[in-house]
Structures are given as C-alpha cells and as structure tokens.
Design a protein around this motif. Structure first.
Motif, PDB file in Angstrom:
ATOM      1  N   CYS A 165      41.428  43.471  30.306  1.00 28.31           N
ATOM      2  CA  CYS A 165      40.929  44.205  31.467  1.00 28.31           C
ATOM      3  C   CYS A 165      40.526  43.294  32.618  1.00 28.31           C
ATOM      4  N   THR A 166      40.700  41.987  32.471  1.00 29.12           N
ATOM      5  CA  THR A 166      40.460  41.119  33.613  1.00 29.12           C
ATOM      6  C   THR A 166      41.542  41.287  34.675  1.00 29.12           C
ATOM      7  N   ASP A 167      42.671  41.862  34.304  1.00 32.85           N
ATOM      8  CA  ASP A 167      43.747  42.143  35.257  1.00 32.85           C
ATOM      9  C   ASP A 167      44.228  40.920  36.025  1.00 32.85           C
ATOM     10  N   VAL A 168      44.328  39.797  35.354  1.00 31.66           N
ATOM     11  CA  VAL A 168      45.002  38.639  35.947  1.00 31.66           C
ATOM     12  C   VAL A 168      46.490  38.975  36.053  1.00 31.66           C
ATOM     13  N   ILE A 208      35.328  40.961  30.811  1.00 31.19           N
ATOM     14  CA  ILE A 208      34.779  41.943  31.740  1.00 31.19           C
ATOM     15  C   ILE A 208      33.293  42.122  31.477  1.00 31.19           C
ATOM     16  N   SER A 209      32.630  42.819  32.380  1.00 33.30           N
ATOM     17  CA  SER A 209      31.178  42.912  32.379  1.00 33.30           C
ATOM     18  C   SER A 209      30.586  43.395  31.054  1.00 33.30           C
ATOM     19  N   SER A 210      29.557  42.689  30.615  1.00 28.21           N
ATOM     20  CA  SER A 210      28.819  43.130  29.424  1.00 28.21           C
ATOM     21  C   SER A 210      28.066  44.417  29.698  1.00 28.21           C
ATOM     22  N   GLY A 211      27.895  44.760  30.974  1.00 29.83           N
ATOM     23  CA  GLY A 211      27.231  46.006  31.321  1.00 29.83           C
ATOM     24  C   GLY A 211      28.133  47.222  31.228  1.00 29.83           C
ATOM     25  N   GLN A 247      28.242  30.754  36.866  1.00 31.20           N
ATOM     26  CA  GLN A 247      27.310  31.724  37.429  1.00 31.20           C
ATOM     27  C   GLN A 247      27.492  31.868  38.935  1.00 31.20           C
ATOM     28  N   ARG A 248      27.700  30.756  39.610  1.00 29.78           N
ATOM     29  CA  ARG A 248      27.940  30.805  41.054  1.00 29.78           C
ATOM     30  C   ARG A 248      29.227  31.551  41.352  1.00 29.78           C
ATOM     31  N   ILE A 249      30.271  31.278  40.575  1.00 29.14           N
ATOM     32  CA  ILE A 249      31.552  31.963  40.780  1.00 29.14           C
ATOM     33  C   ILE A 249      31.377  33.466  40.607  1.00 29.14           C
ATOM     34  N   VAL A 250      30.661  33.874  39.568  1.00 31.38           N
ATOM     35  CA  VAL A 250      30.425  35.299  39.316  1.00 31.38           C
ATOM     36  C   VAL A 250      29.669  35.931  40.482  1.00 31.38           C
ATOM     37  N   GLU A 251      28.643  35.265  40.961  1.00 35.42           N
ATOM     38  CA  GLU A 251      27.839  35.814  42.061  1.00 35.42           C
ATOM     39  C   GLU A 251      28.641  35.938  43.350  1.00 35.42           C
ATOM     40  N   ASP A 252      29.641  35.088  43.528  1.00 37.54           N
ATOM     41  CA  ASP A 252      30.424  35.088  44.760  1.00 37.54           C
ATOM     42  C   ASP A 252      31.703  35.913  44.642  1.00 37.54           C
ATOM     43  N   THR A 253      31.781  36.752  43.617  1.00 40.33           N
ATOM     44  CA  THR A 253      32.970  37.576  43.395  1.00 40.33           C
ATOM     45  C   THR A 253      32.585  39.044  43.303  1.00 40.33           C
ATOM     46  N   LYS A 254      33.296  39.887  44.044  1.00 40.87           N
ATOM     47  CA  LYS A 254      33.040  41.327  44.024  1.00 40.87           C
ATOM     48  C   LYS A 254      34.356  42.087  44.041  1.00 40.87           C
ATOM     49  N   VAL A 255      34.337  43.284  43.460  1.00 45.93           N
ATOM     50  CA  VAL A 255      35.450  44.206  43.638  1.00 45.93           C
ATOM     51  C   VAL A 255      34.875  45.521  44.141  1.00 45.93           C
ATOM     52  N   PHE A 256      35.556  46.115  45.107  1.00 47.02           N
ATOM     53  CA  PHE A 256      35.158  47.402  45.675  1.00 47.02           C
ATOM     54  C   PHE A 256      36.321  48.359  45.458  1.00 47.02           C
ATOM     55  N   PHE A 257      36.048  49.511  44.839  1.00 47.40           N
ATOM     56  CA  PHE A 257      37.174  50.399  44.579  1.00 47.40           C
ATOM     57  C   PHE A 257      36.884  51.857  44.903  1.00 47.40           C
ATOM     58  N   CYS A 258      37.972  52.555  45.202  1.00 45.74           N
ATOM     59  CA  CYS A 258      37.941  53.984  45.500  1.00 45.74           C
ATOM     60  C   CYS A 258      38.830  54.694  44.488  1.00 45.74           C
ATOM     61  N   ALA A 315      32.900  28.349  25.494  1.00 46.31           N
ATOM     62  CA  ALA A 315      31.969  28.781  26.532  1.00 46.31           C
ATOM     63  C   ALA A 315      32.393  30.193  26.918  1.00 46.31           C
ATOM     64  N   ILE A 316      31.473  31.159  26.827  1.00 43.01           N
ATOM     65  CA  ILE A 316      31.785  32.561  27.111  1.00 43.01           C
ATOM     66  C   ILE A 316      31.254  32.912  28.498  1.00 43.01           C
ATOM     67  N   VAL A 317      32.122  33.413  29.355  1.00 43.34           N
ATOM     68  CA  VAL A 317      31.738  33.765  30.726  1.00 43.34           C
ATOM     69  C   VAL A 317      31.727  35.286  30.875  1.00 43.34           C
ATOM     70  N   ASP A 318      30.546  35.825  31.181  1.00 39.58           N
ATOM     71  CA  ASP A 318      30.396  37.251  31.477  1.00 39.58           C
ATOM     72  C   ASP A 318      30.592  37.418  32.979  1.00 39.58           C
ATOM     73  N   THR A 319      31.701  38.018  33.386  1.00 43.24           N
ATOM     74  CA  THR A 319      32.019  38.106  34.811  1.00 43.24           C
ATOM     75  C   THR A 319      31.138  39.104  35.558  1.00 43.24           C
ATOM     76  N   LYS A 320      30.417  39.967  34.838  1.00 48.16           N
ATOM     77  CA  LYS A 320      29.628  41.041  35.462  1.00 48.16           C
ATOM     78  C   LYS A 320      30.503  41.868  36.405  1.00 48.16           C
ATOM     79  N   ASN A 321      31.778  41.965  36.048  1.00 52.62           N
ATOM     80  CA  ASN A 321      32.754  42.584  36.926  1.00 52.62           C
ATOM     81  C   ASN A 321      33.825  43.267  36.106  1.00 52.62           C
ATOM     82  N   ILE A 322      34.751  43.913  36.769  1.00 50.27           N
ATOM     83  CA  ILE A 322      35.780  44.690  36.084  1.00 50.27           C
ATOM     84  C   ILE A 322      37.110  44.482  36.802  1.00 50.27           C
ATOM     85  N   GLY A 323      38.205  44.677  36.090  1.00 46.83           N
ATOM     86  CA  GLY A 323      39.516  44.636  36.720  1.00 46.83           C
ATOM     87  C   GLY A 323      39.776  43.320  37.423  1.00 46.83           C
TER      88      GLY A 323
END
Length: 285
Positions: free
Chosen positions: A13-16, A90-93, A150-161, A114-122
């Motif tokens: 679901c990271t959709d790379v 994808i996000s643990s949330g 952590q910095r990379i995660v904070e500087d990444t967003k997805v906005f969807f409709c 090393a496990i990275v929680d992107t706090k994000n989707i898609g």
C-alpha cells in the motif's frame, strides 16, 4: 553474506510505482483483499480494475499481510545476502501492518531491521519509501535512515479527494452523520493524514470540481514551504482527471524536482472506491 548491504522492504500500500520498485530492488510485502469465498494478494493476484469490476456484486474487506508472507519476504532478503534492511510501512494509525512487520522483523536472527512508520497512506507513504531508497543508493547507513526518517515523514503529505463517501463509510473511516450530511449536500472532503497518521479533513468543498481545486490549493501551499519538493498525482480509475490535475499543478508549482504518477493499490481501491485523486508532496529542506 554481505552484512553491510541494506535491503529496502515496503508493503504493497505504499504505492511506489512498479518501475521504481524494480529500479531500487525493493521487496514488497502484499496486504490482502478478502472476498467472501476467496482472498487475494494485493497487486500480486488482483488488480485495481478487478476490484472495480466486482463492486456491484461485493465490496471486499482488507487485512494486513499474514505473518507467514511477511516472514517469507524477510527470509528472502536474508537469503539474497543482506544483513540489514529498512522496512517502510503505511501508517500505524490506519493499519496494523507496521506492528506486524516490527514483530516479524524482531524474530529474524541475522537480519537487523529499521522499521519506518510513514504516518501516511498510498503515494504519501510511497514518497517516504522513495526518499529512503535514494538515501540507500547514496550510501546511507541504517543509523542514517533512523536519524533522518522522522524528518522525511514530517515533510511528506498526501491530499486526496474521493468521488463518493460510500466506501469510506462502509470501511468505517467516516461516521454515519458525516456520510449522510456530506452525501445529501454533495460536500466533498479533502483528506490527509495527521501527525498520528490518522485520516483528517483539511477542508471541504461542494461538488467534485471545487474539491479538486481545494486539494490542489492545499498541496500548493504545503509545497511552498520548501526550497524544493517532489510531487505525485495518483488516481483510482480517474486517469483523465489526474492528467488535468497534474498539468495544472505543473503550471502552478515551480519548485518541483521530480513528478510521479500512477494508480492506487487494490487495497486502497476497496476503501476509497472509484474516482480518487491523490496529490503527494514531499519537501526538501
């Protein structure tokens, strides 16, 4: 065995984009799409179009990778000679995939993860994975990734409709009142993930056209906070609209180094239905 080599593992679901999965040699752990009488592996034994085609007869559910599948992928990583791996999820949330991969990885003797929680989707999560891939290709260590992720995660967003609230409602992502009022008034939310990695509404608009305009506006504003950025426009069975959004953003946002485009995964199709447009933004400071 080459213990200093570092593998990159992502969930489906990271959709790379597939070409980047191949370019960086990523290992993919598939989530599951579950129908009443059969279960499919995300992007492996089912495609987004097959999910759309069956919506009229059945809306499936989704679930995390099985522990056996997750372990099989990590065992393949070790067998291929890696002593270390970064696992991006994808996000643990929004999914238990992060916890599953952390649990399975902790039991892998000889493979430091090393496990990275992107706090994000898609594609939001995908942009994080791609940033990690570029780091590793440039010679970054596991500690470098831990320090910078952590910095990379904070500087990444997805906005969807989404084109309809029906599937978010069926999946329990929005409540009855939000669904009823939004459907009645044709109010379309622009959704992102908050700091906890949970869906949140950034803004709303009446009708499809206005919601896309607002999504572009919030993406443009986020991108403006960085000297340079990477952007992505992805879609769920809305190729022409995605192309129009990409063209308009290309004319409006001048600090983009790289663009990505593509379809969302079958698992995400289940939760959003047809008609999704997603805009991913990753800033570089």
């Amino acid at each position: 065995m080459e213990p200093n080599r570092i593998a990159l593992v992502v969930d489906s679901c990271t959709d790379v984009p597939p070409e980047d999965v191949e370019r960086y040699g990523m290992y993919v752990v598939p989530l599951q799409v579950n129908y009443e009488h059969e279960t499919y592996l995300d992007k492996v034994t089912i495609t987004p179009q097959q999910v759309y085609d069956r919506f009229a007869e059945e809306v499936p559910t989704t679930s995390t990778p099985t522990p056996a599948v997750a372990r099989e992928v990590l065992e393949r990583v070790a067998a291929d000679g890696y002593g270390q791996a970064v696992v991006v999820t994808i996000s643990s949330g929004l999914s238990a995939t992060y916890d599953l991969m952390r649990s399975v990885a902790s039991g892998m003797a000889g493979l430091e993860c090393a496990i990275v929680d992107t706090k994000n989707i898609g594609m939001g999560a995908g942009l994080v994975a791609l940033a990690v891939a570029r780091m590793l290709a440039s010679g970054a260590t596991l500690d470098d990734v831990r320090r910078e992720s952590q910095r990379i995660v904070e500087d990444t967003k997805v906005f969807f409709c989404v084109d309809t609230l029906e599937y978010l409602h069926k999946g329990g992502r929005i409540g009855n009142v939000t669904y009823a009022v939004g459907s009645l008034l044709d109010m379309r939310p622009v959704i992102t993930c908050n700091e906890q990695g949970v869906y949140t509404t950034v803004t709303k608009a009446k009708g499809r056209r206005q919601s896309l305009k607002k999504a572009m506006a919030v993406a443009e504003k986020f991108a403006a906070g960085f000297a340079r950025c990477t952007m992505a426009v992805v879609n769920g069975d809305a190729v022409e609209e995605a192309a129009a959004v990409r063209a308009e953003l290309g004319a409006r946002v001048s600090n983009v180094d790289t663009w990505y485009e593509g379809q969302i995964s079958p698992v995400l199709v289940v939760h959003t239905g047809p008609g999704l447009i997603g805009i991913g933004v990753q800033g570089e400071r």
